[in-house]
Write a protein that holds these residues in place. Structure first.
Motif, PDB file in Angstrom:
ATOM      1  N   LYS B   3       0.860  -1.193   0.000  1.00 20.78           N
ATOM      2  CA  LYS B   3       0.000   0.000   0.000  1.00 20.78           C
ATOM      3  C   LYS B   3       0.894   1.241   0.000  1.00 20.78           C
ATOM      4  CE  LYS B   3      -4.509   0.947   1.850  1.00 20.78           C
ATOM      5  NZ  LYS B   3      -5.496   0.573   2.855  1.00 20.78           N
ATOM      6  N   VAL B   4       0.612   2.183  -0.869  1.00 20.64           N
ATOM      7  CA  VAL B   4       1.437   3.395  -0.941  1.00 20.64           C
ATOM      8  C   VAL B   4       0.558   4.622  -1.157  1.00 20.64           C
ATOM      9  CG1 VAL B   4       3.526   2.297  -1.880  1.00 20.64           C
ATOM     10  CG2 VAL B   4       1.737   3.096  -3.433  1.00 20.64           C
ATOM     11  N   ILE B   5       1.136   5.766  -0.850  1.00 21.07           N
ATOM     12  CA  ILE B   5       0.480   7.029  -1.203  1.00 21.07           C
ATOM     13  C   ILE B   5       1.336   7.674  -2.284  1.00 21.07           C
ATOM     14  CG2 ILE B   5      -0.220   9.299  -0.385  1.00 21.07           C
ATOM     15  CD1 ILE B   5      -0.449   7.907   2.450  1.00 21.07           C
ATOM     16  N   ILE B   6       0.699   7.986  -3.395  1.00 25.93           N
ATOM     17  CA  ILE B   6       1.422   8.554  -4.530  1.00 25.93           C
ATOM     18  C   ILE B   6       1.216  10.067  -4.492  1.00 25.93           C
ATOM     19  CG2 ILE B   6       1.589   8.578  -7.053  1.00 25.93           C
ATOM     20  CD1 ILE B   6      -0.201   5.771  -6.498  1.00 25.93           C
ATOM     21  N   ILE B   7       2.316  10.804  -4.522  1.00 31.85           N
ATOM     22  CA  ILE B   7       2.203  12.262  -4.454  1.00 31.85           C
ATOM     23  C   ILE B   7       2.799  12.866  -5.719  1.00 31.85           C
ATOM     24  CG2 ILE B   7       2.945  14.326  -3.212  1.00 31.85           C
ATOM     25  CD1 ILE B   7       3.093  12.546  -0.696  1.00 31.85           C
ATOM     26  N   ARG B   8       2.012  13.686  -6.412  1.00 31.52           N
ATOM     27  CA  ARG B   8       2.518  14.366  -7.611  1.00 31.52           C
ATOM     28  C   ARG B   8       2.706  15.835  -7.269  1.00 31.52           C
ATOM     29  NH1 ARG B   8      -1.824  11.810  -7.960  1.00 31.52           N
ATOM     30  NH2 ARG B   8      -1.702   9.649  -8.659  1.00 31.52           N
ATOM     31  N   TYR B   9       3.725  16.440  -7.810  1.00 31.02           N
ATOM     32  CA  TYR B   9       3.933  17.829  -7.426  1.00 31.02           C
ATOM     33  C   TYR B   9       3.592  18.813  -8.532  1.00 31.02           C
ATOM     34  CZ  TYR B   9       8.663  16.409  -8.891  1.00 31.02           C
ATOM     35  OH  TYR B   9       9.744  15.873  -9.530  1.00 31.02           O
ATOM     36  N   ALA B  10       3.308  20.026  -8.093  1.00 27.00           N
ATOM     37  CA  ALA B  10       2.839  21.058  -9.017  1.00 27.00           C
ATOM     38  C   ALA B  10       4.008  21.940  -9.413  1.00 27.00           C
ATOM     39  CB  ALA B  10       1.774  21.909  -8.324  1.00 27.00           C
ATOM     40  N   GLU B  11       4.021  22.369 -10.617  1.00 26.88           N
ATOM     41  CA  GLU B  11       4.894  23.459 -11.083  1.00 26.88           C
ATOM     42  C   GLU B  11       6.388  23.193 -11.019  1.00 26.88           C
ATOM     43  OE1 GLU B  11       4.349  27.642 -10.341  1.00 26.88           O
ATOM     44  OE2 GLU B  11       2.221  27.336 -10.007  1.00 26.88           O
ATOM     45  N   ARG B  47       7.438  11.787  -9.191  1.00 28.58           N
ATOM     46  CA  ARG B  47       6.478  11.481  -8.130  1.00 28.58           C
ATOM     47  C   ARG B  47       7.210  11.188  -6.840  1.00 28.58           C
ATOM     48  NH1 ARG B  47       4.712  10.247 -12.512  1.00 28.58           N
ATOM     49  NH2 ARG B  47       2.570   9.858 -13.172  1.00 28.58           N
ATOM     50  N   TYR B  48       6.463  11.295  -5.751  1.00 29.91           N
ATOM     51  CA  TYR B  48       6.971  10.784  -4.475  1.00 29.91           C
ATOM     52  C   TYR B  48       6.048   9.666  -4.036  1.00 29.91           C
ATOM     53  CZ  TYR B  48      10.262  14.579  -3.985  1.00 29.91           C
ATOM     54  OH  TYR B  48      11.314  15.423  -4.175  1.00 29.91           O
ATOM     55  N   LEU B  49       6.623   8.688  -3.394  1.00 25.91           N
ATOM     56  CA  LEU B  49       5.817   7.604  -2.852  1.00 25.91           C
ATOM     57  C   LEU B  49       6.020   7.549  -1.348  1.00 25.91           C
ATOM     58  CD1 LEU B  49       6.338   4.518  -5.182  1.00 25.91           C
ATOM     59  CD2 LEU B  49       4.423   6.117  -5.109  1.00 25.91           C
ATOM     60  N   ILE B  50       4.911   7.427  -0.621  1.00 28.69           N
ATOM     61  CA  ILE B  50       5.028   7.170   0.807  1.00 28.69           C
ATOM     62  C   ILE B  50       4.699   5.700   1.002  1.00 28.69           C
ATOM     63  CG2 ILE B  50       4.073   7.664   3.073  1.00 28.69           C
ATOM     64  CD1 ILE B  50       3.709  10.522   2.082  1.00 28.69           C
ATOM     65  N   ALA B  51       5.667   4.954   1.527  1.00 31.17           N
ATOM     66  CA  ALA B  51       5.490   3.516   1.672  1.00 31.17           C
ATOM     67  C   ALA B  51       5.753   3.127   3.121  1.00 31.17           C
ATOM     68  CB  ALA B  51       6.460   2.781   0.745  1.00 31.17           C
ATOM     69  N   ALA B  52       5.490   1.901   3.442  1.00 34.14           N
ATOM     70  CA  ALA B  52       5.751   1.342   4.771  1.00 34.14           C
ATOM     71  C   ALA B  52       5.221   2.257   5.869  1.00 34.14           C
ATOM     72  CB  ALA B  52       7.257   1.109   4.961  1.00 34.14           C
TER      73      ALA B  52
END
Lengths: 375, 382
Positions: B3-11, B47-52
């Protein structure tokens, strides 16, 4: 330590009463409704406290006493539980607990009538009586005005109201009177609100004293405590503490009244009469002296006095929504005094030295404010 | 599968050679927001992923991410292996159980044996067999996203939550926000923090004319603003003596105009010491008598730092809407006067002439008053 003269807001709890009641928060934690011996003991303790508190002012054959979470709940219970079809009359000098309850009744469609005040904050009896008609279901008049200390003669008022309409019920908010001024509840008063923390009890406890033969609607539904009028497990600590705090107040009532009357007059005579005008009447509660400063803001004076170590109350906060006290405005005070109300209120602990220091602090604060703002 | 949280950044993608710097600061800000919660932060391309992470605190993590500036959008999903079966297993977890849907696939890894269309078709067909779903490729109720990153890694998710956008805080210099306790200034601070500015806080009070309740309210606002990466350190200065001096010596209609010039001067002293490069205010043109162009001219005349007014073109309604979204509105409307009305003139000057303002100010010992006020400075860390 600071000098505390805001006892009409709340008093320091009576240490002895707190200690005696404390076991209810410790070893004697049992539910007074429980059927085993431990529960019955608590039930009996509450019964004894109820008796003490009731008998101090009323005939226990005619009245009973419902414990509440405080004066506000008692007032709410009285207004919502006693009002019937027809109209309700309150004075303009009521505490917010009665006033806002009446305003809510009005929003719900009731005909709510406001009886005007005299300059000292007491209700004008003739104008009040003129409002009573054959459709008046309830009249509520504060016993001791919490802002000015003016005492309403609820015995005369209630019996005159009943002469006009024998079916009208009469309630009085006695929060600032109970344990402070001498009186017995006359038969013509049907309900009476009291509070513990104004006489050395703990916050969160009060009671509604009501005549047994009137029909009152329950306020909280549930396990049927307080005769089904106010369900909920009893606040045993608060109730015991209330009774223990009340006992000495009634013992020393007359003596304290005379002592504090003298201190009140001493305070008034020590205040700078060029700045302050007296609002409280001489025959009012010995526990309250309300004054108004000419052209100054009470709230700022209060802060300047707090800097000098004296805590007092004001008529109002500096807020655009409530620029001054509704009650003081109803006394007909001129505009330039309206913002400058200060309330000194006393307790059994108040000393002559404290009163003198408070007067000096008030005078100093007023001088400072005048010199800083040019008024 | 994880399970992960996918974070995309702006600009940030707009930045050229500075991109690495922006990405590093962004990562630091994300880490700061998630401090105290178990997680790992990984950077993948774009992207950034938040895992574990601590799954019991998923909601808390998501709500914190939703307040980190620079976040364009985020999704809760799964990181799987590259095999189609593995991707499908993850799809089973995120896919809707009923309604209309489509599968949208991307391949960053172009050597994957299937094309994007083939992946979508294959996963879609299998999902149709698993659940009572209907395909609608034009306006589906749900979209299942498959993003093949490498030969061995794919991301699967079903939702896009919008982030606050903007730039990572600390990438656009430092500003000092004049926080009054009203509705506007917290919004102004938010706007500048959103553009990546690191924001410090200054509050002017007027004790004994204002009460402690007003100060507590400002502290409460400051504590809330800290959730948006605004500095949790609040500086306060008492301007009562300045108000008294103006009241006793100057034309009453200029009370507010003159006080604002003092506030600008005091704010500059604080700003310079804190290394702030500008002042930020919540002024909106014409909102009150002192926020006219003439009023602004008179305060700007004593400023050496730029004064940023991000709300200048906003209506009150728009500002209120924003304040409600931020959660500051309910605090701001608590009935404590932020500037007691004792010194308010009956008719404040709407168009004060600079020459008149300067002439009236000439009656005061400006420097002495400023120094006296600076001595009342207090600092609170919230």
């Amino acid at each position: 330590m600071k000098i505390y003269l805001d006892n009409a807001a709340t008093t320091r709890p009576n240490v002895d009463a707190v200690q005696r009641a404390f076991s209810a928060l410790g070893d004697d934690y049992f539910n007074p409704s429980a059927l085993y011996l431990e529960g019955v003991v608590m039930h009996n303790a509450i019964r004894s406290a109820r008796k003490t508190l009731l008998e101090a002012v009323a005939d226990p054959f005619l009245y009973d006493l419902i414990f509440t979470s405080g004066g506000t709940e008692a007032d709410n219970h009285a207004l919502f539980g006693l009002c019937r079809r027809g109209n309700v009359i309150i004075s303009q000098g009521e505490h917010a607990a009665v006033y806002e309850s009446a305003m809510e009744l009005k929003r719900r469609g009731a005909d709510v009538r406001l009886a005007p005040l005299r300059a000292d904050g007491s209700v004008d009896p003739e104008k009040l009586l003129a409002l009573v008609d054959d459709r008046t279901s309830l009249v509520s008049v504060v016993h001791v005005n919490n802002e000015t200390g003016a005492v309403n003669d609820i015995e005369a008022l209630s019996s005159q109201v009943k002469e006009r309409n024998e079916h009208t019920l009469f309630h009085s908010d006695g929060v600032q009177a109970y344990g402070k001024i001498a009186f017995r509840l006359p038969r013509s008063v049907d309900a009476y609100s009291i509070s513990a923390h104004k006489i050395g009890g703990a916050k969160g406890t009060g009671a509604l004293i009501r005549k047994k033969n009137i029909r009152l609607l329950p306020y909280l539904f549930g396990g049927g405590q307080e005769g089904g009028m106010r369900s909920g497990t009893e606040n045993v600590f608060g109730i015991l503490c209330f009774a223990y705090a009340a006992e000495p107040k009634f013992v020393s009532l007359a003596r304290e009244g005379a002592r504090l009357s003298a201190l009140r007059e001493l305070l008034w005579q020590s205040l700078n009469c060029d700045v302050f005008r007296r609002i409280s009447p001489e025959d009012g509660s010995p526990y309250i002296l309300a004054v108004a400063a000419d052209g100054l803001r009470g709230e700022i004076l209060q802060r300047l006095m707090a800097e000098r170590g004296v805590l007092v109350g004001t008529g109002s906060a500096c807020s655009s929504r409530h620029p001054f006290s509704r009650v003081v405005a109803a006394c007909g005070l001129e505009e330039r005094f309206l913002h400058g109300v200060l309330r000194f209120s006393f307790s059994t602990e108040t000393t002559q030295e404290e009163v003198m220091a408070a007067a000096a602090a008030a005078n100093d604060a007023a001088s400072e404010l005048i010199s800083r703002t040019g008024r | 599968m994880e399970k992960v949280i996918i974070i995309r950044y702006a600009e940030i993608h707009l930045k050229g050679k500075n991109r690495g710097y922006f990405e590093r600061v962004f990562a630091v800000n994300l880490e700061r927001a998630l401090k105290g919660i178990r997680h790992e932060l990984h950077r993948t391309s774009g992207r950034y992923l938040i895992a574990a992470f601590d799954e019991g605190r998923t909601e808390e993590i998501l709500s914190k991410i939703a307040r980190v500036f620079g976040v364009h959008s985020y999704s809760l999903g799964y990181l799987t292996g590259g095999e189609l079966d593995e991707i499908y297993d993850a799809c089973l977890l995120v896919a809707p159980r009923r309604g209309t849907f489509k599968v949208e696939s991307h391949r960053a890894y172009k050597n994957y044996p299937l094309t994007s269309m083939q992946i979508s078709a294959e996963i879609g067909a299998r999902l149709l067999q698993a659940f009572p779903l209907k395909v609608d490729v034009h306006s589906p109720e749900h979209t299942v996203y498959v993003d093949v990153r490498t030969a061995h890694e794919a991301l699967v998710f079903c939702s896009f939550e919008p982030g606050p956008g903007g730039m990572p805080v600390d990438t656009s210099g430092k500003g000092l926000l004049l926080l009054s306790g009203g509705i506007d200034s917290p919004v102004a601070g938010y706007m500048m923090a959103k553009r990546g500015m690191s924001v410090e806080l200054l509050h002017f009070h007027s004790y004994p004319y204002t009460n402690d309740g007003a100060k507590e309210k400002v502290k409460e606002l400051a504590a809330l603003l800290a959730a948006y990466s605004i500095s949790p350190v609040l500086t306060t200065i008492n301007v009562a003596h300045i108000q008294e001096a103006i009241h006793s010596k100057c034309a009453p209609e200029l009370n507010v105009t003159l006080l604002r010039r003092f506030m600008v001067r005091l704010a500059e002293r604080v700003a310079k010491r804190k290394g702030a490069q500008c002042l930020i205010t919540g002024e909106s043109l014409g909102q009150v008598a002192s926020q006219t162009i003439e009023g602004i001219t008179s305060s700007n005349a004593v400023a050496t730092l730029p004064i940023l007014r991000p709300l200048i073109g906003f209506d009150k309604d728009e500002i209120i809407l924003h304040a409600k979204k931020m959660g500051t509105f309910d605090i701001s409307i608590q009935p404590f006067e932020d500037c007691c009305t004792v010194f308010l003139p009956d008719f404040p000057a709407i168009k004060p002439k600079l020459s008149f303002v300067e002439e009236e100010e000439g009656k005061l010992d400006v420097e002495a008053l400023l120094q006296e006020a600076m001595e009342s400075e207090e600092t609170f860390t919230l």
